[in-house]
Motif scaffolding. Structure first.
Motif, PDB file in Angstrom:
ATOM      1  N   HIS A  69       3.069  -0.436  -9.222  1.00 15.14           N
ATOM      2  CA  HIS A  69       3.874  -0.001 -10.355  1.00 15.14           C
ATOM      3  C   HIS A  69       3.923  -1.139 -11.368  1.00 15.14           C
ATOM      4  O   HIS A  69       3.811  -2.310 -11.011  1.00 15.14           O
ATOM      5  CB  HIS A  69       5.278   0.345  -9.860  1.00 15.14           C
ATOM      6  N   TYR A 116      -4.334   1.098 -10.164  1.00 16.16           N
ATOM      7  CA  TYR A 116      -3.324   1.599 -11.102  1.00 16.16           C
ATOM      8  C   TYR A 116      -4.000   2.199 -12.343  1.00 16.16           C
ATOM      9  O   TYR A 116      -3.660   3.306 -12.783  1.00 16.16           O
ATOM     10  CB  TYR A 116      -2.394   0.452 -11.497  1.00 16.16           C
ATOM     11  N   GLU A 139       7.184   2.199 -18.366  1.00 20.03           N
ATOM     12  CA  GLU A 139       6.696   1.722 -17.083  1.00 20.03           C
ATOM     13  C   GLU A 139       6.930   2.792 -16.036  1.00 20.03           C
ATOM     14  O   GLU A 139       7.749   2.662 -15.136  1.00 20.03           O
ATOM     15  CB  GLU A 139       7.386   0.417 -16.693  1.00 20.03           C
ATOM     16  N   SER A 140       6.233   3.901 -16.158  1.00 17.96           N
ATOM     17  CA  SER A 140       6.397   5.005 -15.231  1.00 17.96           C
ATOM     18  C   SER A 140       5.281   5.006 -14.215  1.00 17.96           C
ATOM     19  O   SER A 140       4.248   4.380 -14.404  1.00 17.96           O
ATOM     20  CB  SER A 140       6.404   6.335 -15.999  1.00 17.96           C
ATOM     21  N   ASP A 141       5.510   5.718 -13.127  1.00 19.80           N
ATOM     22  CA  ASP A 141       4.540   5.814 -12.059  1.00 19.80           C
ATOM     23  C   ASP A 141       3.376   6.681 -12.509  1.00 19.80           C
ATOM     24  O   ASP A 141       3.562   7.838 -12.866  1.00 19.80           O
ATOM     25  CB  ASP A 141       5.217   6.432 -10.829  1.00 19.80           C
TER      26      ASP A 141
END
Length: 509
Positions: free
Chosen positions: A167, A459, A481-483
Motif C-alpha cells: 500500500h 503495486y 493513497e487507496s488500495d
C-alpha cells in the motif's frame, strides 16, 4: 429489576465466552503467571507479565511496523551505533515478533497475501544455490554459522518484506524508517569524526569499533550510509511531497553525504556520484553540461574526502597503491577459488579463510575480497555468480521500468510511490557501481532493494490492471493513497467531482 437484568446479561456473556475458551485461556495465563513469579520472585516479573498481552496485540496488529523495525536494527545496526540499546537484545525480539506475525497473518488471518514475481523468483534461485553450497564449503562451521545468524534472516525477510508492503502508506513508512535510521547513524558518524572516536588509519571514522560492530570497518560503514542516501535525495526532489518532508530529506542527504566523506571510502564516493548522476541524468537536458559538472564534482569529492592523505591508498604511495594491489590480489584469489570449485565456490563467508590457499601473493595476512562480484564468484562459483548477476539485472530493469511508468503518470500515482521508485532506481545504480569496491553480496542492501522493487512493481502492475479493467487509463485518476486492488473503484464522474480541488492531491510523506 435492572440489576437482575444486568446480572442475567453478564451470565449469558460468561457462558458465551466459556464456549469460546476465553475464560479457559485467561485462567491458564493467570496460573502460568503465578508459577513464573513463584519460581522467579523478582518485582519486575509482574510488570513483564502485564506487558505480555500488549506485546501480543502489537505483534499481531502491526506486522509492517515490526518488519521495518527488524530491517532497521538488522541492517543499520542501531543497537551498535547506540550501545545503550545493545543489552536489550532488540534484534532477537524483533525477529521473533516478525516471524510470529508473519505466521499468523499468512497462515491464519490471511491478511498478508503472498505473490510471485520475477524479482523474487530470481532471488529464490540464488538462495537455493547458496543453501546447497553450505555442506560443500571449505569451512562448514563458518558457512553454517553465517547462514544461521544472518543469511537465513535475509532469506525469510526478503519475500516477507515484499508481501508486507502492498500500500502507498506502507511505502511512506518504509521511507521514514530508512531515512530516520540513516540520519541516526550519520549523526553518530559525524560525532565520532569530530571527537576522534574509533578512528582507523588516523583519518577514517568508524562506529562501534570498540564493541566489534559491523560498522567498525569504514568501508562497511560507508555501505550502510550509502543505502539511504538515494532515498533521501529522492524525497528532497519529488514534487507533491510537503515542503517540510522535502526539507528533512535534504538535511538527511547532506548528513549522509558528509558522513560518507568522513569514511574516506572510494567505493562510497563512487556510490554517491552514481546515485546523483542517475537522478541528474533524468532531469538535466544538456548531457555535455552534466558530464562537465560531474567531472568537477568528482575532483572536488576526491579532495574533500582527503583520500590522498590516507595511509592506505593515499598520494604518498607511488604507482599502484597498497589498497589497489590488495584488491587485485584478492580478486585474483576469488577467480582461482571459482576455477577450483566452479559450481559451489569455497562456501558462504569462506573467502577470508581460504585466501592463503588461493592467493599467489601471500604477505602473511588473509584479506577481504572488497568486491561484490568477486566475492560472490569466490564463495558460490561461476554458477552462483551467474544467478546473482541475473537477479541484479532483473531487479535493475524492473526498477527502471517502474520509475519510468510512475513518472509518466503523476496524476495516477501518489508522490510517495514516485519518490520510492526513483530512490530504488538510483539505489540500484549506486549498488552496481559501488559493489565493484564494496562487499555487498551477502549483506542486506541488495536484498532490501529486491524486496522493495518487487513490492512497488507489483503495486504498479495491479494499479495498471485495475485502470485497464475499468477503462480509466486515459482519465485523471486521483492521487489518493487507496488500495489498487479495491474491487469497486469509483467511476470517472465521481473521481472528477471528488478531486476537483487540487489541494486534495497533496499527500504527506
Amino acid at each position: 429489576m435492572q440489576l437482575l437484568d444486568w446480572l442475567s446479561e453478564q451470565q449469558n456473556l460468561l457462558l458465551a465466552r466459556m464456549k469460546t475458551h476465553f475464560v479457559h485461556v485467561t485462567a491458564m495465563f493467570v496460573a502460568l503467571s503465578c508459577v513464573v513469579w513463584f519460581i522467579i520472585p523478582h518485582p519486575v516479573i509482574p510488570i513483564a507479565i502485564g506487558l505480555v498481552p500488549l506485546a501480543i496485540l502489537i505483534t499481531l496488529s502491526q506486522p509492517v511496523l515490526l518488519g521495518l523495525l527488524f530491517i532497521a536494527f538488522s541492517f543499520f545496526r542501531l543497537h551498535e551505533a547506540f550501545p545503550q540499546l545493545y543489552s536489550l537484545k532488540i534484534p532477537l525480539m524483533l525477529s521473533l515478533g516478525t516471524l510470529t506475525t508473519l505466521a499468523w497473518h499468512i497462515g491464519l488471518s490471511g491478511k498478508i497475501k503472498m505473490f510471485h514475481s520475477k524479482e523474487l523468483n530470481a532471488f529464490y534461485v540464488f538462495l537455493a544455490l547458496v543453501t546447497i553450497g553450505i555442506p560443500l564449503s571449505g569451512n562448514i562451521g563458518e558457512a553454517f554459522a553465517y547462514y544461521k545468524n544472518t543469511y537465513v534472516k535475509i532469506g525469510i525477510m526478503t519475500p516477507a518484506l515484499a508481501w508486507l508492503l502492498c500500500h502507498a502508506k506502507h511505502y511512506r513508512n518504509a521511507l521514514v524508517m530508512i531515512v530516520a535510521s540513516g540520519m541516526s547513524v550519520a549523526l553518530v558518524t559525524l560525532f565520532n569524526k569530530m571527537n576522534g572516536i574509533g578512528m582507523v588509519e588516523e583519518t577514517r571514522v568508524t562506529v562501534g569499533r570498540d564493541i566489534g560492530s559491523v560498522l567498525g570497518d569504514p568501508n562497511d560503514l560507508a555501505l550502510v550510509l550509502l543505502f539511504p542516501f538515494s532515498f533521501a535525495v529522492s524525497i528532497a526532489i519529488t514534487d507533491g511531497l510537503p515542503k517540510k518532508a522535502r526539507f528533512l530529506g535534504l538535511l538527511t542527504a547532506i548528513a549522509l553525504f558528509s558522513a560518507i566523506i568522513a569514511t574516506q571510502s572510494r567505493g562510497g564516493i563512487l556510490g554517491i556520484l552514481s546515485a546523483l548522476g542517475t537522478i541528474a541524468w533524468r532531469r538535466v537536458k544538456s548531457k555535455a553540461l552534466l558530464f562537465s559538472v560531474g567531472g568537477v564534482l568528482c575532483f572536488i569529492l576526491f579532495i574533500a574526502a582527503g583520500i590522498s592523505g590516507r595511509k592506505s591508498g593515499g598520494a604518498e604511495e607511488e604507482g599502484l597503491d597498497e589498497s589497489a594491489k590488495g584488491r587485485l590480489y584478492a580478486w585474483e584469489a576469488a577467480f582461482f577459488m571459482a576455477v577450483d570449485n566452479p559450481f559451489s565456490g569455497v562456501g558462504l563467508n569462506n573467502f577470508y579463510f581460504n585466501y592463503f590457499f588461493y592467493s599467489p601473493h601471500w604477505d602473511g595476512l588473509n584479506h577481504a575480497v572488497h568486491s561484490t562480484w568477486f566475492g560472490v564468484l569466490g564463495e558460490t562459483g561461476f554458477l552462483g555468480l551467474a544467478a546473482f548477476l541475473s537477479m541484479t539485472f532483473i531487479v535493475f530493469r524492473s526498477a527502471q521500468k517502474t520509475v519510468y511508468l510512475v513518472t509518466q503518470k503523476p496524476n495516477v500515482y501518489p508522490p510517495v510511490v514516485r519518490c520510492i521508485s526513483e530512490g530504488l532506481f538510483s539505489g540500484m545504480v549506486a549498488f552496481c557501481v559501488s559493489g565493484t569496491f564494496l562487499t555487498q553480496g551477502f549483506t542486506w542492501p541488495i536484498y532490501i532493494l529486491v524486496a522493495l522493487t518487487a513490492s512497488v512493481a507489483h503495486y504498479v502492475k495491479t494499479t495498471e490492471a485495475s485502470l485497464v479493467a475499468t477503462g480509466e487509463q486515459d482519465t485523471e485518476p486521483s492521487t489518493e493513497e487507496s488500495d489498487p486492488t479495491e474491487a469497486h473503484p469509483p467511476n470517472n464522474e465521481t473521481r472528477r467531482n471528488k478531486y476537483s480541488n487540487p489541494n486534495l492531491r497533496q499527500r504527506s510523506l
